[in-house]
Design an enzyme around this catalytic site. Structure first.
Site, PDB file in Angstrom:
ATOM      1  N   GLY A  69       0.792  -1.229   0.000  1.00  0.00           N
ATOM      2  CA  GLY A  69       0.000   0.000   0.000  1.00  0.00           C
ATOM      3  C   GLY A  69       0.828   1.284   0.000  1.00  0.00           C
ATOM      4  N   LYS A 120      -4.586  -5.483   7.958  1.00  0.00           N
ATOM      5  CA  LYS A 120      -5.626  -6.513   7.983  1.00  0.00           C
ATOM      6  C   LYS A 120      -6.201  -6.630   9.387  1.00  0.00           C
ATOM      7  CE  LYS A 120      -3.126  -8.915   4.363  1.00  0.00           C
ATOM      8  NZ  LYS A 120      -2.031  -9.879   4.142  1.00  0.00           N
ATOM      9  N   LEU A 128      -8.073  -1.758 -10.465  1.00  0.00           N
ATOM     10  CA  LEU A 128      -9.280  -2.556 -10.224  1.00  0.00           C
ATOM     11  C   LEU A 128     -10.057  -1.891  -9.093  1.00  0.00           C
ATOM     12  CD1 LEU A 128      -7.628  -6.104 -10.402  1.00  0.00           C
ATOM     13  CD2 LEU A 128      -8.690  -4.802 -12.245  1.00  0.00           C
ATOM     14  N   GLU A 146       1.546  -8.961  -5.598  1.00  0.00           N
ATOM     15  CA  GLU A 146       2.824  -8.985  -4.881  1.00  0.00           C
ATOM     16  C   GLU A 146       3.066 -10.361  -4.300  1.00  0.00           C
ATOM     17  OE1 GLU A 146       2.809  -5.959  -1.770  1.00  0.00           O
ATOM     18  OE2 GLU A 146       2.103  -4.467  -3.201  1.00  0.00           O
ATOM     19  N   ARG A 206       7.883 -14.010   3.446  1.00  0.00           N
ATOM     20  CA  ARG A 206       8.016 -14.260   4.890  1.00  0.00           C
ATOM     21  C   ARG A 206       6.853 -15.103   5.394  1.00  0.00           C
ATOM     22  NH1 ARG A 206       5.410  -9.353   4.097  1.00  0.00           N
ATOM     23  NH2 ARG A 206       3.331  -9.373   5.042  1.00  0.00           N
TER      24      ARG A 206
HETATM   25  C1  MV4 Z   1      -4.105  -2.419  -6.558  1.00  0.00           C
HETATM   26  C2  MV4 Z   1      -5.449  -2.046  -6.361  1.00  0.00           C
HETATM   27  C3  MV4 Z   1      -6.245  -1.932  -7.457  1.00  0.00           C
HETATM   28  N1  MV4 Z   1      -5.745  -2.141  -8.701  1.00  0.00           N
HETATM   29  N2  MV4 Z   1      -3.646  -2.621  -7.801  1.00  0.00           N
HETATM   30  C4  MV4 Z   1      -2.720  -2.001  -2.020  1.00  0.00           C
HETATM   31  C5  MV4 Z   1      -1.695  -2.749  -1.272  1.00  0.00           C
HETATM   32  C6  MV4 Z   1      -0.796  -3.323  -2.288  1.00  0.00           C
HETATM   33  N3  MV4 Z   1      -0.499  -4.676  -1.903  1.00  0.00           N
HETATM   34  C7  MV4 Z   1      -1.526  -3.264  -3.576  1.00  0.00           C
HETATM   35  N4  MV4 Z   1      -2.729  -2.534  -3.330  1.00  0.00           N
HETATM   36  C8  MV4 Z   1      -3.665  -2.363  -4.278  1.00  0.00           C
HETATM   37  N5  MV4 Z   1      -3.239  -2.574  -5.542  1.00  0.00           N
HETATM   38  C9  MV4 Z   1      -4.454  -2.483  -8.838  1.00  0.00           C
HETATM   39  N6  MV4 Z   1      -3.975  -2.690 -10.067  1.00  0.00           N
HETATM   40  C10 MV4 Z   1      -5.904  -1.844  -5.046  1.00  0.00           C
HETATM   41  C11 MV4 Z   1      -4.996  -1.999  -3.992  1.00  0.00           C
HETATM   42  C12 MV4 Z   1      -5.547  -1.809  -2.678  1.00  0.00           C
HETATM   43  C13 MV4 Z   1      -5.655  -2.876  -1.801  1.00  0.00           C
HETATM   44  C14 MV4 Z   1      -5.203  -4.160  -2.111  1.00  0.00           C
HETATM   45  C15 MV4 Z   1      -5.309  -5.206  -1.224  1.00  0.00           C
HETATM   46  C16 MV4 Z   1      -5.870  -4.989   0.022  1.00  0.00           C
HETATM   47  C17 MV4 Z   1      -6.325  -3.746   0.362  1.00  0.00           C
HETATM   48  C18 MV4 Z   1      -6.230  -2.677  -0.524  1.00  0.00           C
HETATM   49  C19 MV4 Z   1      -6.694  -1.420  -0.168  1.00  0.00           C
HETATM   50  C20 MV4 Z   1      -6.580  -0.389  -1.053  1.00  0.00           C
HETATM   51  C21 MV4 Z   1      -5.994  -0.581  -2.308  1.00  0.00           C
END
Ligand code: MV4
Length: 461
Positions: free
Chosen positions: A177, A249, A215, A299, A303
């Site tokens: 994030g 989380k 997304l 990602e 770990r």
């Molecule tokens: C994104 C997304 C929407 N579209 N990538 C946030 C944490 C990082 N691991 C990647 N994240 C996101 N990537 C695309 N192409 C929305 C998020 C995201 C999110 C992802 C997982 C869990 C919570 C989230 C909260 C906000 C945005």
């Protein structure tokens, strides 16, 4: 990428230094003891009274309370390992767990780093090289190039148009994030890139960025893997970690509700294939966004994760023991056909925090009652009289339940939360109790934005 023998050092060891604190230090110590290994606990000055200190074979205070001077102090940890005669270091999660330089320094000091090779950590730490490795292995990724954005404005505009707005700009050095920005339409594209690039340069020391389709309403679903150093890898099922606030989380579950085996199976197998292709060792998690029936890799975490217990409950595999055995060079004693997923598990993270402001709440736990019973597990380091320090993250316990069905697991969590009493400090328990009464959550109708929207409505009410 194939590893050189030096990078792949697994080895014999009989003593493990646990380079972490809190509930995970307890969890790792238990796994070591189960395997007949001796343990070295370390602490900062704030954690001198930690209960896992007295149950370890040795206990060393390695520095002041601030993490930078203790749990992040690589030299102090390596010195402690040498003094205490440890042959391996378990980094837990957070702190140095995904620090490739530390993994490498440990190996150079003749210690086994309980985790993947430093080269795997580095590949996954760079989110662009991670994506490239996944594309190469056939793991489904979010639409967008697996290369860094060029400087030329016209080329950047062409890439965005090809993906289609909205797009998201992410820093290669980011993750979890950090270092990302949504671009709704073309007129703010270059401005968003310039801002994200400057932030990335400052925060991660690298201006490298990449672009993806944004997304809007995905769920966060992840796949747990475990691999040995002999070309064996299995996936242990999936978890839904969509219930988060500000990328923290709060509730996790396994399996993810409503994801049928037919649709997740090829994704799990692609993750296994990716592990074999990069020579991955130990435990790892592939994070996906799931939207409209499709999975998109975002990602990989290299770990042990906070939420590993929900997968332990459903798979019956002790993930921490398996991780340690992989680091010892053992052949994985589990084939994909042996992996089953039984029932449903939830985990609630109990945080010492103000229920309204979410600010950390430090102080002494004056009274503690923890739930017991079939299908209930509590991972914690606290006890009545424990002093919660303000220096570290606010996680004080994990409440984990397991039952045959999702509905029964939810009922069991309500019961477990009702039987949990923490006094003297504020916790998020009242908020967790309310969440487990929520109808949409009960129906599995949530996404990554659900919890924040729910909190907003609740505050307004
Ligand atoms: C994104 C997304 C929407 N579209 N990538 C946030 C944490 C990082 N691991 C990647 N994240 C996101 N990537 C695309 N192409 C929305 C998020 C995201 C999110 C992802 C997982 C869990 C919570 C989230 C909260 C906000 C945005």
């Amino acid at each position: 990428m194939p590893e050189t023998p030096e990078q792949s050092a697994t080895g014999r060891f009989d003593t493990v230094l646990i380079a972490n604190r809190g509930e995970i230090a307890v969890r790792i110590q238990r796994a070591c003891r189960d395997l007949g290994l001796k343990t070295v606990a370390i602490c900062s000055e704030a954690d001198r009274e930690a209960p896992y200190g007295s149950t370890a074979d040795s206990f060393l205070c390695i520095g002041p309370s601030t993490a930078a001077k203790s749990y992040l102090n690589q030299d102090a940890i390596l010195l402690a390992a040498r003094l205490a005669g440890a042959g391996a270091i378990h980094p837990g999660y957070g702190f140095l767990s995904e620090n490739a330089a530390f993994a490498s320094a440990a190996e150079k000091a003749g210690l086994t780093f309980i985790g993947p090779t430093s080269s795997s950590i580095a590949t996954m730490g760079d989110k662009i090289s991670a994506k490239r490795a996944m594309v190469a292995a056939g793991v489904p990724c979010v639409p967008g190039p697996d290369t860094a954005l060029p400087d030329d404005p016209a080329t950047i505009e062409r890439i965005a148009l090809e993906i289609g707005y909205p797009v998201i700009i992410k820093a290669a050095g980011g993750g979890g994030g950090r270092g990302m920005r949504v671009v709704p339409k073309a007129d703010v594209l270059h401005e968003a890139i310039a801002l994200t690039r400057e932030e990335a340069r400052k925060a991660f020391g690298s201006p490298s960025l990449y672009m993806e389709k944004f997304l809007e309403h995905p769920r966060h679903i992840e796949i747990q893997v475990i691999c040995d150093d002999h070309g064996n890898a299995v996936w242990l099922g999936h978890r839904d970690c969509s219930m988060q606030r500000r990328h923290q989380k709060v509730v996790e579950e396994a399996p993810a509700a409503g994801i049928v085996p037919d649709i997740i199976q090829p994704v799990g197998m692609a993750c296994v294939q990716a592990c074999l292709q990069i020579g991955y060792r130990g435990v790892g998690t592939f994070e996906f966004l799931y939207e409209d029936g499709a999975f998109y890799f975002i990602e990989m975490n290299t770990r042990l994760q906070v939420e590993h217990p929900v997968t332990e409950m459903t798979s019956g595999v002790d993930i921490v023991q398996a991780q340690i055995k992989a680091a010892q060079g053992h052949v994985l004693d589990l084939a994909q056909g042996d992996v089953t997923c039984e029932g449903h598990s939830f985990e609630c993270r109990i945080n010492a925090e103000d229920p309204d402001s979410f600010l950390p709440s430090a102080g002494v736990v004056t009274h503690l009652a923890l739930p017991t019973g079939p299908g209930i597990r509590v991972d914690t380091h606290i006890h009545a009289g424990y002093k919660v320090s303000p220096y570290y993250d606010s996680l004080i316990a994990k409440l984990i339940v397991h039952a045959p069905t999702r509905a029964e697991a939810m009922a069991r969590m309500r019961e477990a939360l009702a039987g949990t009493e923490v006094e003297g400090i504020s916790t998020n328990i009242p908020f967790l109790r309310a969440l487990f009464e929520d109808g949409a959550f009960a129906q599995g109708e949530t996404d990554i934005h659900y919890l924040e929207q729910w909190l907003k409505l609740r505050r307004a009410a």
